[in-house]
Design a protein around this motif. Structure first.
Motif, PDB file in Angstrom:
ATOM      1  N   VAL A 137      46.360  34.743  48.544  1.00  0.00           N
ATOM      2  CA  VAL A 137      45.868  34.880  47.170  1.00  0.00           C
ATOM      3  C   VAL A 137      44.436  35.382  47.154  1.00  0.00           C
ATOM      4  CG1 VAL A 137      45.266  33.598  45.075  1.00  0.00           C
ATOM      5  CG2 VAL A 137      47.441  33.161  46.215  1.00  0.00           C
ATOM      6  N   LEU A 195      43.291  38.673  45.099  1.00  0.00           N
ATOM      7  CA  LEU A 195      42.247  38.715  44.073  1.00  0.00           C
ATOM      8  C   LEU A 195      41.144  39.693  44.461  1.00  0.00           C
ATOM      9  CD1 LEU A 195      41.950  34.956  43.062  1.00  0.00           C
ATOM     10  CD2 LEU A 195      43.316  36.763  42.032  1.00  0.00           C
ATOM     11  N   ALA A 210      41.578  30.767  36.039  1.00  0.00           N
ATOM     12  CA  ALA A 210      42.660  31.456  36.748  1.00  0.00           C
ATOM     13  C   ALA A 210      43.579  30.471  37.464  1.00  0.00           C
ATOM     14  CB  ALA A 210      42.090  32.459  37.744  1.00  0.00           C
ATOM     15  N   SER A 211      43.058  29.318  37.849  1.00  0.00           N
ATOM     16  CA  SER A 211      43.859  28.343  38.594  1.00  0.00           C
ATOM     17  C   SER A 211      45.011  27.785  37.763  1.00  0.00           C
ATOM     18  CB  SER A 211      42.973  27.192  39.088  1.00  0.00           C
ATOM     19  OG  SER A 211      42.499  26.410  38.005  1.00  0.00           O
ATOM     20  N   ALA A 255      47.037  29.611  36.130  1.00  0.00           N
ATOM     21  CA  ALA A 255      48.086  30.637  36.067  1.00  0.00           C
ATOM     22  C   ALA A 255      49.336  30.160  36.797  1.00  0.00           C
ATOM     23  CB  ALA A 255      47.583  31.946  36.677  1.00  0.00           C
ATOM     24  N   SER A 256      50.475  30.678  36.369  1.00  0.00           N
ATOM     25  CA  SER A 256      51.747  30.343  37.011  1.00  0.00           C
ATOM     26  C   SER A 256      52.309  31.593  37.677  1.00  0.00           C
ATOM     27  CB  SER A 256      52.739  29.796  35.979  1.00  0.00           C
ATOM     28  OG  SER A 256      52.940  30.728  34.932  1.00  0.00           O
ATOM     29  N   ARG A 264      51.978  34.778  40.885  1.00  0.00           N
ATOM     30  CA  ARG A 264      51.022  35.791  41.309  1.00  0.00           C
ATOM     31  C   ARG A 264      50.724  36.804  40.203  1.00  0.00           C
ATOM     32  NH1 ARG A 264      50.537  36.193  47.085  1.00  0.00           N
ATOM     33  NH2 ARG A 264      50.378  38.469  47.048  1.00  0.00           N
ATOM     34  N   ASP A 288      50.956  36.397  36.925  1.00  0.00           N
ATOM     35  CA  ASP A 288      50.167  35.753  35.881  1.00  0.00           C
ATOM     36  C   ASP A 288      48.733  35.569  36.343  1.00  0.00           C
ATOM     37  OD1 ASP A 288      49.771  34.555  33.377  1.00  0.00           O
ATOM     38  OD2 ASP A 288      50.095  32.559  34.194  1.00  0.00           O
ATOM     39  N   LEU A 289      48.567  35.270  37.635  1.00  0.00           N
ATOM     40  CA  LEU A 289      47.228  35.098  38.193  1.00  0.00           C
ATOM     41  C   LEU A 289      46.442  36.402  38.121  1.00  0.00           C
ATOM     42  CD1 LEU A 289      45.114  33.431  39.747  1.00  0.00           C
ATOM     43  CD2 LEU A 289      46.278  34.101  41.860  1.00  0.00           C
ATOM     44  N   SER A 345      45.531  37.180  34.562  1.00  0.00           N
ATOM     45  CA  SER A 345      44.445  36.309  34.103  1.00  0.00           C
ATOM     46  C   SER A 345      43.109  36.788  34.636  1.00  0.00           C
ATOM     47  CB  SER A 345      44.699  34.864  34.558  1.00  0.00           C
ATOM     48  OG  SER A 345      45.844  34.334  33.958  1.00  0.00           O
TER      49      SER A 345
END
Length: 210
Positions: A78, A82, A167-168, A170-171, A173, A175-176, A179
């Motif tokens: 992750v 990001l 961002a944490s 988020a549900s 990848r 959505d992350l 966000s």
């Protein structure tokens, strides 16, 4: 669902959906007949992500493809995912700067990063953008503005912590990524507006001081 329903639910025209499929941004639907394909909720989520990166993030199709590739690479941590998104959200300076001012500015950025213990990739776009800004200040005779750099860095750390906390929640990848992309672009606008408001207040208070 058929492509027409997918278009209605997302607001993306059918020809645009087909274009995204051709460009590899959107997986093709499952063929139910030679001329018909069925689409799932995952296609709707992917279209939402593409629109966010395109319309809010201002990314090019090539940049979106790079982000999508990172999203689909389940082996990519992750943190690195990001990082890919963040790099694409920072506009390139478009210049191959190798003058003395830029060289010195890059040294200052590297020192700032090291002193603060920031875990960032050397030569990342954000670092290059900061070096470019510092070099421009130097060229225009406003190098003293660097005096506020540490204060800006303090504020940036607090904002980044708030960004990551948001961002944490988020549900998944996609959505992350959405966000982070939307939060970064809109957050930049919000922070700039808040800064202007605070400057106006500070100026008024200074003017009221006898």
């Amino acid at each position: 669902m058929r492509i027409g329903e997918l278009s209605s639910r997302t607001g993306v025209p059918v020809p645009t959906i087909k274009y995204y499929v051709r460009e590899g941004l959107l997986p093709p639907g499952e063929l139910s007949s030679p001329n018909q394909a069925s689409y799932e909720d995952s296609h709707e989520r992917r279209l939402r992500l593409i629109r966010a990166l395109l319309e809010v993030g201002g990314l090019s199709v090539a940049a979106i493809r790079e982000v999508i590739t990172a999203v689909d690479d389940k082996d990519k941590p992750v943190h690195k995912l990001l990082g890919t998104v963040a790099d694409q959200l920072v506009p390139s300076t478009g210049r191959d700067e190798s003058d003395a001012e830029t060289a010195l500015a890059r040294t200052k950025v590297a020192r700032l990063v090291a002193d603060r213990g920031w875990a960032v990739n050397p030569g990342c776009r954000a670092g290059e953008a900061l070096a470019s800004a510092l070099a421009a200040l130097s060229r225009t005779g406003h190098g003293r503005f660097e005096e506020v750099l540490e204060t800006y860095a303090d504020a940036a750390e607090r904002v980044a912590a708030a960004d990551m906390a948001f961002a944490s929640r988020a549900s998944g990848r996609e959505d992350l990524v959405e966000s982070v992309a939307v939060g970064t672009v809109v957050g930049d606008t919000m922070f700039a507006a808040l800064r202007r408001l605070a400057q106006e207040d500070a100026s008024a208070r200074a003017g009221a001081t006898p």
